[in-house]
Design an enzyme around this catalytic site. Structure first.
Site, PDB file in Angstrom:
ATOM      1  CE  LYS A 123      48.366  81.062   6.059  1.00 49.48           C
ATOM      2  NZ  LYS A 123      48.463  79.933   6.985  1.00 49.48           N
ATOM      3  N   GLY A 171      53.616  75.633  13.180  1.00 47.30           N
ATOM      4  CA  GLY A 171      53.788  74.260  13.634  1.00 47.30           C
ATOM      5  C   GLY A 171      54.498  74.117  14.971  1.00 47.30           C
ATOM      6  CB  ALA A 187      51.254  80.392  12.378  1.00 48.57           C
ATOM      7  N   GLY A 188      51.160  78.775  15.106  1.00 50.52           N
ATOM      8  CA  GLY A 188      51.880  78.630  16.364  1.00 50.52           C
ATOM      9  C   GLY A 188      51.051  78.178  17.542  1.00 50.52           C
ATOM     10  CB  ALA A 194      46.690  73.424   9.991  1.00 45.81           C
TER      11      ALA A 194
END
Lengths: 66, 257
Positions: B102, B163, B189-190, B211
């Site tokens: 990644k 995040g 992401a986000g 995550a």
């Protein structure tokens, strides 16, 4: 004696020490890690390479992330 | 299509994944919670970061992941230049015995937004070096196209900054990326909650990578379950074909005569 940096920390080590010998002397874990010397990967099969004065050595492993 | 019966696997670089939810391992309060959340998510591929080893520091995260047969996807988080990212990917390949990466090359630590110029440079070098490159990129359709052109195995546009939990800030941009992509599109992401993951899939993304939305939730295991359900629901909705949006009502009951 020669001076090398391992993960940013300076160490005085015996001249002629190999990458493998250096990791053992510093008690760095050797499973699941990879080594670079002066920003170039040193494959495990080449850990018998002798480190020289001024080498900047990085030892990385996987941590939680991403 | 028979409901629930058809196989609808995700294929990246010839490798088949049944789950369209890729979970990262970052941000969990401890390893026990991480392990339970990974299992609840049903993920088959999970990201790890590469950092300097400290004496006595173990490879605990790898043990957790491998215990459950989950594949590892190393990232290049923390890299700001193509050179750093390439070296980190090469070290990850050496340490973890995978040529998948990644690819992250971020411009600064405040936005953590991808630096498109460095990213493209790193992607090109890693593809040339035999890597399966999954780049974390902006939601710019042209950058996504360029990444595909240099041989990336997927493109992974952000929904919002890493995040941030803001969800998908520019749905239309993601739709444009999906519409032109010849490789899988993974929304990375986000995302903040389950509806964000469902939306990503409804927009046509092939998978979702997240995550923090799970690991930093009050109840990570429950959120992992919610995300898995949302990805599945969003995928079904996409394949089912939603009705068009209308300005005026359209009766669903027959008119009275």
């Amino acid at each position: 004696m020669i001076i090398v940096a391992v993960n940013g920390e300076t160490h005085r080590v015996t001249a002629g020490v190999t990458v493998a010998g250096l990791l053992a002397a510093l008690q760095v874990p050797t499973e699941g890690v990879a080594v670079a010397v002066d920003a170039a990967v040193v494959p495990r099969t080449s850990w018998d390479r002798v480190v020289v004065d001024g080498d900047e050595i990085e030892v990385l492993c996987a941590v939680p992330g991403g | 299509m028979t409901i629930g019966a058809a196989t609808d696997d995700l294929v990246i670089a010839g490798r088949t994944l049944r789950s369209r939810l890729i979970m990262g391992t970052g941000g969990a309060p401890n390893q026990t919670v991480l392990e339970a959340a990974l299992l609840a998510s049903g993920t088959e591929l999970t990201t790890v970061a590469m950092r300097r080893v400290d004496a006595g520091g173990g490879t605990g995260v790898l043990e957790v992941v491998r215990r459950h047969g989950i594949s590892v996807l190393p990232n290049t988080a923390g890299c700001h230049t193509a050179a750093e990212a390439v070296l980190t990917a090469q070290l990850a390949r050496e340490a973890l015995h995978t040529d998948w990466v990644k690819l992250e090359v971020v411009a600064d630590d405040r936005t953590l937004l991808p630096d498109a110029v460095e990213l493209l440079r790193a992607a090109q070098r890693l593809v040339d070096d035999g890597f399966v490159v999954l780049p974390y990129t902006t939601d710019d359709p042209i950058v996504a196209r360029r990444l595909e052109d240099v041989g990336c195995a997927a493109v992974m546009p952000l929904g919002a900054p890493i995040g941030s939990g803001l969800g998908i800030c520019n749905p239309h941009a993601l739709e444009m990326i999906v519409a032109q992509a010849g490789v899988p599109v993974i929304c990375d992401a986000g995302l903040g909650t389950a509806s964000d993951a469902a939306q990503a899939m409804e927009l046509g993304c092939d998978a979702v990578l997240l995550a923090s939305a799970v690991t930093r939730a009050d109840d990570p295991v429950r959120m992992a379950r919610a995300m898995a359900a949302a990805v599945s629901a969003g995928r079904d909705a996409r394949l089912a074909g939603r009705i068009p949006k209308r300005f005026w009502a359209q009766a669903s009951s027959p008119p009275r005569c």
